[in-house]
Design a protein around this motif. Structure first.
Motif, PDB file in Angstrom:
ATOM      1  N   LYS A   1       7.483  18.298  -6.986  1.00 26.19           N
ATOM      2  CA  LYS A   1       6.091  18.524  -7.382  1.00 26.19           C
ATOM      3  C   LYS A   1       5.282  17.233  -7.252  1.00 26.19           C
ATOM      4  O   LYS A   1       4.123  17.263  -6.834  1.00 26.19           O
ATOM      5  N   ALA A   2       5.900  16.116  -7.600  1.00 29.54           N
ATOM      6  CA  ALA A   2       5.226  14.822  -7.445  1.00 29.54           C
ATOM      7  C   ALA A   2       4.924  14.554  -5.972  1.00 29.54           C
ATOM      8  O   ALA A   2       3.830  14.081  -5.632  1.00 29.54           O
ATOM      9  N   MET A   3       5.874  14.875  -5.111  1.00 26.97           N
ATOM     10  CA  MET A   3       5.669  14.679  -3.675  1.00 26.97           C
ATOM     11  C   MET A   3       4.528  15.563  -3.176  1.00 26.97           C
ATOM     12  O   MET A   3       3.654  15.104  -2.444  1.00 26.97           O
ATOM     13  N   GLU A   4       4.513  16.812  -3.594  1.00 25.40           N
ATOM     14  CA  GLU A   4       3.425  17.707  -3.174  1.00 25.40           C
ATOM     15  C   GLU A   4       2.071  17.185  -3.667  1.00 25.40           C
ATOM     16  O   GLU A   4       1.097  17.212  -2.933  1.00 25.40           O
ATOM     17  N   LYS A   5       2.029  16.714  -4.903  1.00 29.38           N
ATOM     18  CA  LYS A   5       0.780  16.182  -5.447  1.00 29.38           C
ATOM     19  C   LYS A   5       0.325  14.965  -4.651  1.00 29.38           C
ATOM     20  O   LYS A   5      -0.858  14.814  -4.337  1.00 29.38           O
ATOM     21  N   GLY A   6       1.245  14.099  -4.291  1.00 29.38           N
ATOM     22  CA  GLY A   6       0.909  12.901  -3.523  1.00 29.38           C
ATOM     23  C   GLY A   6       0.449  13.191  -2.102  1.00 29.38           C
ATOM     24  O   GLY A   6      -0.411  12.497  -1.551  1.00 29.38           O
TER      25      GLY A   6
ATOM     26  N   VAL B   1       3.790  15.041   7.178  1.00 27.44           N
ATOM     27  CA  VAL B   1       3.342  15.561   5.893  1.00 27.44           C
ATOM     28  C   VAL B   1       3.539  17.076   5.846  1.00 27.44           C
ATOM     29  O   VAL B   1       4.053  17.616   4.860  1.00 27.44           O
ATOM     30  N   ASP B   2       3.170  17.768   6.917  1.00 26.11           N
ATOM     31  CA  ASP B   2       3.326  19.229   6.947  1.00 26.11           C
ATOM     32  C   ASP B   2       4.794  19.633   6.841  1.00 26.11           C
ATOM     33  O   ASP B   2       5.128  20.599   6.144  1.00 26.11           O
ATOM     34  N   GLU B   3       5.679  18.920   7.531  1.00 26.31           N
ATOM     35  CA  GLU B   3       7.113  19.233   7.453  1.00 26.31           C
ATOM     36  C   GLU B   3       7.637  18.992   6.038  1.00 26.31           C
ATOM     37  O   GLU B   3       8.408  19.807   5.511  1.00 26.31           O
ATOM     38  N   ALA B   4       7.228  17.895   5.418  1.00 23.79           N
ATOM     39  CA  ALA B   4       7.672  17.596   4.054  1.00 23.79           C
ATOM     40  C   ALA B   4       7.216  18.680   3.082  1.00 23.79           C
ATOM     41  O   ALA B   4       7.993  19.128   2.232  1.00 23.79           O
ATOM     42  N   LEU B   5       5.976  19.117   3.229  1.00 24.30           N
ATOM     43  CA  LEU B   5       5.460  20.171   2.352  1.00 24.30           C
ATOM     44  C   LEU B   5       6.154  21.505   2.617  1.00 24.30           C
ATOM     45  O   LEU B   5       6.427  22.268   1.688  1.00 24.30           O
ATOM     46  N   GLU B   6       6.477  21.783   3.876  1.00 24.15           N
ATOM     47  CA  GLU B   6       7.215  23.004   4.200  1.00 24.15           C
ATOM     48  C   GLU B   6       8.613  22.968   3.577  1.00 24.15           C
ATOM     49  O   GLU B   6       9.066  23.955   2.996  1.00 24.15           O
ATOM     50  N   LEU B   7       9.292  21.830   3.668  1.00 27.49           N
ATOM     51  CA  LEU B   7      10.615  21.687   3.066  1.00 27.49           C
ATOM     52  C   LEU B   7      10.546  21.834   1.549  1.00 27.49           C
ATOM     53  O   LEU B   7      11.439  22.405   0.928  1.00 27.49           O
ATOM     54  N   SER B   8       9.473  21.351   0.957  1.00 26.80           N
ATOM     55  CA  SER B   8       9.291  21.507  -0.479  1.00 26.80           C
ATOM     56  C   SER B   8       9.193  22.989  -0.850  1.00 26.80           C
ATOM     57  O   SER B   8       9.806  23.439  -1.815  1.00 26.80           O
TER      58      SER B   8
ATOM     59  N   ASP C   1       0.823  -1.198   0.000  1.00 21.22           N
ATOM     60  CA  ASP C   1       0.000   0.000   0.000  1.00 21.22           C
ATOM     61  C   ASP C   1       0.868   1.262   0.000  1.00 21.22           C
ATOM     62  O   ASP C   1       1.577   1.521   0.964  1.00 21.22           O
ATOM     63  N   ALA C   2       0.819   1.992  -1.088  1.00 23.35           N
ATOM     64  CA  ALA C   2       1.589   3.232  -1.192  1.00 23.35           C
ATOM     65  C   ALA C   2       0.905   4.176  -2.173  1.00 23.35           C
ATOM     66  O   ALA C   2       0.189   3.746  -3.072  1.00 23.35           O
ATOM     67  N   LEU C   3       1.140   5.460  -1.977  1.00 28.65           N
ATOM     68  CA  LEU C   3       0.702   6.464  -2.946  1.00 28.65           C
ATOM     69  C   LEU C   3       1.670   6.417  -4.116  1.00 28.65           C
ATOM     70  O   LEU C   3       2.877   6.303  -3.908  1.00 28.65           O
ATOM     71  N   THR C   4       1.171   6.517  -5.315  1.00 25.49           N
ATOM     72  CA  THR C   4       2.039   6.555  -6.490  1.00 25.49           C
ATOM     73  C   THR C   4       1.644   7.751  -7.335  1.00 25.49           C
ATOM     74  O   THR C   4       0.464   7.958  -7.628  1.00 25.49           O
ATOM     75  N   VAL C   5       2.640   8.544  -7.698  1.00 22.83           N
ATOM     76  CA  VAL C   5       2.410   9.739  -8.500  1.00 22.83           C
ATOM     77  C   VAL C   5       3.357   9.702  -9.693  1.00 22.83           C
ATOM     78  O   VAL C   5       4.565   9.503  -9.529  1.00 22.83           O
ATOM     79  N   ASN C   6       2.815   9.880 -10.876  1.00 24.91           N
ATOM     80  CA  ASN C   6       3.606   9.957 -12.102  1.00 24.91           C
ATOM     81  C   ASN C   6       3.680  11.407 -12.540  1.00 24.91           C
ATOM     82  O   ASN C   6       2.658  12.083 -12.626  1.00 24.91           O
ATOM     83  N   MET C   7       4.886  11.857 -12.819  1.00 23.04           N
ATOM     84  CA  MET C   7       5.081  13.223 -13.317  1.00 23.04           C
ATOM     85  C   MET C   7       6.094  13.168 -14.452  1.00 23.04           C
ATOM     86  O   MET C   7       6.987  12.323 -14.455  1.00 23.04           O
ATOM     87  N   ASN C   8       5.943  14.087 -15.399  1.00 26.56           N
ATOM     88  CA  ASN C   8       6.945  14.191 -16.447  1.00 26.56           C
ATOM     89  C   ASN C   8       7.149  15.640 -16.818  1.00 26.56           C
ATOM     90  O   ASN C   8       6.310  16.493 -16.569  1.00 26.56           O
ATOM     91  N   ASN C   9       8.301  15.881 -17.386  1.00 27.08           N
ATOM     92  CA  ASN C   9       8.661  17.205 -17.863  1.00 27.08           C
ATOM     93  C   ASN C   9       8.762  17.098 -19.382  1.00 27.08           C
ATOM     94  O   ASN C   9       9.785  16.661 -19.902  1.00 27.08           O
TER      95      ASN C   9
END
Length: 145
Positions: free
Chosen positions: A136-141, A86-93, A31-39
């Protein structure tokens, strides 16, 4: 050689180390969140896997292909956010997005570790998208909305 040149060389070494020896490369089984992103402008592709338990990022892994900046940033990001709320990760982002655009941050309060090596990306605006792709993928997830 100037002090700035020495620092730039050190940062390049850190980036190449993460590129050649990526940390947390792979998938999370179960069980994990998966996010696909591309540039699309350069072809970088990241698939980010996040295991969030309660409000803590317990595991972060990535797969994908791309340039040294993109993949080393993904490696650094996974190391940085694991064990954070989650809040710390988003703040670091948010801090990371600032530093790649040339903003200062409180290095006494925030230990970004190897992520600091990506500060030089600000000199190459076209590479900022490469550096921020995994973040950005981390923020989306982790988006709580």
């Amino acid at each position: 050689m100037s002090m700035q040149s020495n620092l730039d060389a050190l940062y390049r070494q850190v980036i190449m180390d993460h590129y050649k020896n990526p940390r947390n490369r792979g998938e999370i089984v179960g069980d994990a969140l998966t996010v696909n992103m591309n540039n699309p402008s350069c072809g970088d592709k990241i698939q980010l896997h996040l295991k969030v338990d309660g409000d803590v990022v317990r595991d972060a892994r990535f797969t994908g292909e791309g340039c040294s900046i993109s993949l080393s940033s993904a490696s650094m990001m996974t190391e940085t956010v694991m064990g954070k709320t989650v809040d710390e990760a988003l703040e670091l982002s948010g801090i990371f997005f600032g530093i790649v655009q040339g903003e200062d941050y409180d290095d006494e309060k925030y230990d970004l570790g190897d992520v600091e090596a990506l500060q030089g990306v600000t000199k190459f605006p076209a590479r900022i998208k490469c550096a921020t792709l995994a973040w950005k993928a981390m923020e989306k997830g982790l988006d709580k909305d």
